[in-house]
Motif scaffolding. Structure first.
Motif, PDB file in Angstrom:
ATOM      1  N   GLY A   1       1.052  18.171   6.065  1.00 44.38           N
ATOM      2  CA  GLY A   1       1.595  17.312   7.113  1.00 44.38           C
ATOM      3  C   GLY A   1       1.141  15.869   6.962  1.00 44.38           C
ATOM      4  N   GLU A   2       1.787  14.969   7.697  1.00 47.82           N
ATOM      5  CA  GLU A   2       1.460  13.547   7.597  1.00 47.82           C
ATOM      6  C   GLU A   2      -0.004  13.280   7.923  1.00 47.82           C
ATOM      7  OE1 GLU A   2       4.134  11.384  10.049  1.00 47.82           O
ATOM      8  OE2 GLU A   2       5.867  11.688   8.738  1.00 47.82           O
ATOM      9  N   ARG A   3      -0.533  13.979   8.929  1.00 49.50           N
ATOM     10  CA  ARG A   3      -1.939  13.766   9.298  1.00 49.50           C
ATOM     11  C   ARG A   3      -2.860  14.149   8.151  1.00 49.50           C
ATOM     12  NH1 ARG A   3      -5.864  16.917  10.919  1.00 49.50           N
ATOM     13  NH2 ARG A   3      -4.474  18.715  11.167  1.00 49.50           N
ATOM     14  N   GLN A   4      -2.592  15.298   7.503  1.00 49.80           N
ATOM     15  CA  GLN A   4      -3.426  15.739   6.390  1.00 49.80           C
ATOM     16  C   GLN A   4      -3.310  14.795   5.200  1.00 49.80           C
ATOM     17  OE1 GLN A   4      -1.566  19.785   6.708  1.00 49.80           O
ATOM     18  NE2 GLN A   4      -3.612  20.455   6.148  1.00 49.80           N
TER      19      GLN A   4
ATOM     20  N   ALA B   1       5.592   6.006   2.475  1.00 44.88           N
ATOM     21  CA  ALA B   1       5.523   6.498   1.099  1.00 44.88           C
ATOM     22  C   ALA B   1       6.465   7.683   0.893  1.00 44.88           C
ATOM     23  CB  ALA B   1       4.081   6.893   0.764  1.00 44.88           C
ATOM     24  N   LEU B   2       6.511   8.583   1.871  1.00 49.29           N
ATOM     25  CA  LEU B   2       7.395   9.743   1.768  1.00 49.29           C
ATOM     26  C   LEU B   2       8.860   9.319   1.762  1.00 49.29           C
ATOM     27  CD1 LEU B   2       5.631  12.278   4.174  1.00 49.29           C
ATOM     28  CD2 LEU B   2       5.832  12.460   1.685  1.00 49.29           C
ATOM     29  N   GLU B   3       9.178   8.292   2.510  1.00 47.49           N
ATOM     30  CA  GLU B   3      10.558   7.823   2.559  1.00 47.49           C
ATOM     31  C   GLU B   3      11.004   7.317   1.187  1.00 47.49           C
ATOM     32  OE1 GLU B   3      14.280   7.189   3.724  1.00 47.49           O
ATOM     33  OE2 GLU B   3      12.712   8.253   4.843  1.00 47.49           O
TER      34      GLU B   3
ATOM     35  N   ARG C   1      -1.005   7.317   9.159  1.00 52.37           N
ATOM     36  CA  ARG C   1       0.177   8.174   9.087  1.00 52.37           C
ATOM     37  C   ARG C   1       1.432   7.345   8.841  1.00 52.37           C
ATOM     38  NH1 ARG C   1      -0.006  12.603  13.856  1.00 52.37           N
ATOM     39  NH2 ARG C   1       1.920  13.195  12.787  1.00 52.37           N
ATOM     40  N   GLU C   2       1.483   6.129   9.367  1.00 50.95           N
ATOM     41  CA  GLU C   2       2.639   5.270   9.150  1.00 50.95           C
ATOM     42  C   GLU C   2       2.789   4.927   7.671  1.00 50.95           C
ATOM     43  OE1 GLU C   2       6.028   3.125   9.578  1.00 50.95           O
ATOM     44  OE2 GLU C   2       5.066   4.463  11.029  1.00 50.95           O
ATOM     45  N   THR C   3       1.662   4.663   6.998  1.00 48.94           N
ATOM     46  CA  THR C   3       1.712   4.381   5.563  1.00 48.94           C
ATOM     47  C   THR C   3       2.214   5.593   4.800  1.00 48.94           C
ATOM     48  OG1 THR C   3      -0.083   2.762   5.703  1.00 48.94           O
ATOM     49  CG2 THR C   3       0.321   3.749   3.554  1.00 48.94           C
TER      50      THR C   3
ATOM     51  N   LEU D   1       0.815  -1.207   0.000  1.00 53.22           N
ATOM     52  CA  LEU D   1       0.000   0.000   0.000  1.00 53.22           C
ATOM     53  C   LEU D   1       0.853   1.263   0.000  1.00 53.22           C
ATOM     54  CD1 LEU D   1      -2.759   1.341   0.125  1.00 53.22           C
ATOM     55  CD2 LEU D   1      -2.694   1.107   2.613  1.00 53.22           C
ATOM     56  N   TYR D   2       1.944   1.264   0.777  1.00 49.87           N
ATOM     57  CA  TYR D   2       2.737   2.484   0.850  1.00 49.87           C
ATOM     58  C   TYR D   2       3.365   2.835  -0.498  1.00 49.87           C
ATOM     59  CZ  TYR D   2       6.833  -0.621   1.377  1.00 49.87           C
ATOM     60  OH  TYR D   2       7.799  -1.566   1.196  1.00 49.87           O
ATOM     61  N   ARG D   3       3.660   1.816  -1.323  1.00 52.48           N
ATOM     62  CA  ARG D   3       4.187   2.103  -2.659  1.00 52.48           C
ATOM     63  C   ARG D   3       3.109   2.689  -3.563  1.00 52.48           C
ATOM     64  NH1 ARG D   3       9.154   0.676  -3.919  1.00 52.48           N
ATOM     65  NH2 ARG D   3      10.303  -0.744  -2.530  1.00 52.48           N
ATOM     66  N   ARG D   4       1.882   2.212  -3.421  1.00 52.66           N
ATOM     67  CA  ARG D   4       0.786   2.772  -4.213  1.00 52.66           C
ATOM     68  C   ARG D   4       0.515   4.215  -3.807  1.00 52.66           C
ATOM     69  NH1 ARG D   4      -3.994   0.891  -3.756  1.00 52.66           N
ATOM     70  NH2 ARG D   4      -3.866  -0.659  -2.100  1.00 52.66           N
ATOM     71  N   ILE D   5       0.597   4.513  -2.499  1.00 55.29           N
ATOM     72  CA  ILE D   5       0.408   5.884  -2.042  1.00 55.29           C
ATOM     73  C   ILE D   5       1.540   6.763  -2.553  1.00 55.29           C
ATOM     74  CG2 ILE D   5       0.253   7.386  -0.021  1.00 55.29           C
ATOM     75  CD1 ILE D   5      -2.227   5.613  -0.615  1.00 55.29           C
TER      76      ILE D   5
END
Length: 248
Positions: A43-46, A61-63, A55-57, A18-22
């Motif tokens: 921000g991560e929350r938004q 994704a940002l990383e 937020r972890e996902t 999922l994080y790659r799709r995001i």
């Protein structure tokens, strides 16, 4: 306290994590200009609310984007690190009609929903009664509460079929995340659409406000969107431009 994991966070049976799709969706927004080069990311929350994940996902994704040099992070937060897009001509328009910078301490918010539009919007767009579509709401105003502007936009089935950047919001139209769509007209032009818009200015019973109704259609006469803007006019001037050729 343990983090609550939504159904959106459950890894798919097939396909990338999922994080790659995001990360891919966020990169798409960087490329199409929803987030401009150098602009600070929400921000991560938004972002988590925007994509409907945890937020972890979002953090994962940002990383990925950081490792690829597409996002940079400093003490002020994360920002897009893509090279700047070529300068656009003076014909570029900001969406929605009447959108402007609210200034320090002012209100400037927008979001999208998937819902049945007002009857007059449905008729203008050729939508069947009761059929839902992408609806955008915009609000801005000065810190002192004056100069308030509210706009309601409904998009047609043609716009959603022809413009990939708009269609992408179909499944993220929860109404809770920010979605300004400032470059909606540029997206339409890039899809090969010539934009003709007609602005009708009226004064409601409230003499302190002005209503602007914009109807946009393409070179084939197909409706693309309709916007109703209400402005606390006072001494403000309303300035508009008209036909835009396609970008291809």
């Amino acid at each position: 306290m343990a983090r609550t994991t939504t159904s959106h966070d459950r890894p798919p049976v097939d396909g990338p994590p999922l994080y790659r799709r995001i990360a891919t969706e966020l990169l798409g927004e960087l490329h199409d200009g929803t987030i401009r080069p150098g602009e600070r990311l929400p921000g991560e929350r938004q972002l988590a609310e925007h994509f409907g994940v945890s937020r972890e996902t979002v953090r994962q994704a940002l990383e990925i984007l950081r490792r690829d040099g597409l996002v940079a992070t400093d003490r002020r937060g994360s920002h897009a690190a893509l090279p700047a897009l070529p300068a656009r001509g003076p014909a570029s328009l900001t969406f929605p009609v009447g959108a402007h910078t609210a200034g320090r301490g002012g209100t400037d918010r927008a979001g999208v929903t998937w819902e049945v539009p007002p009857v007059e919007h449905a008729e203008a767009l050729g939508l069947a009664p009761g059929r839902a579509t992408l609806v955008h709401r915009y609000e801005s105003g000065a810190a002192d509460g004056r100069a308030r502007r509210t706009a309601l936009t409904s998009f047609s089935a043609v716009a959603l079929a022809e413009v990939a950047e708009l269609a992408r919001y179909r499944h993220r139209a929860g109404g809770h995340a920010e979605a300004h769509l400032r470059r909606a007209y540029d997206w339409m032009r890039r899809a090969g659409l010539t934009l003709h818009h007609r602005d009708t200015i009226t004064r409601p019973s409230d003499a302190a406000s002005v209503r602007v109704t914009r109807r946009v259609h393409d070179q084939y006469g197909r409706p693309l969107e309709i916007t109703d803007l209400v402005v606390d006019a006072q001494r403000e001037a309303l300035v508009y431009e008209f036909t835009l050729p396609s970008a291809v």
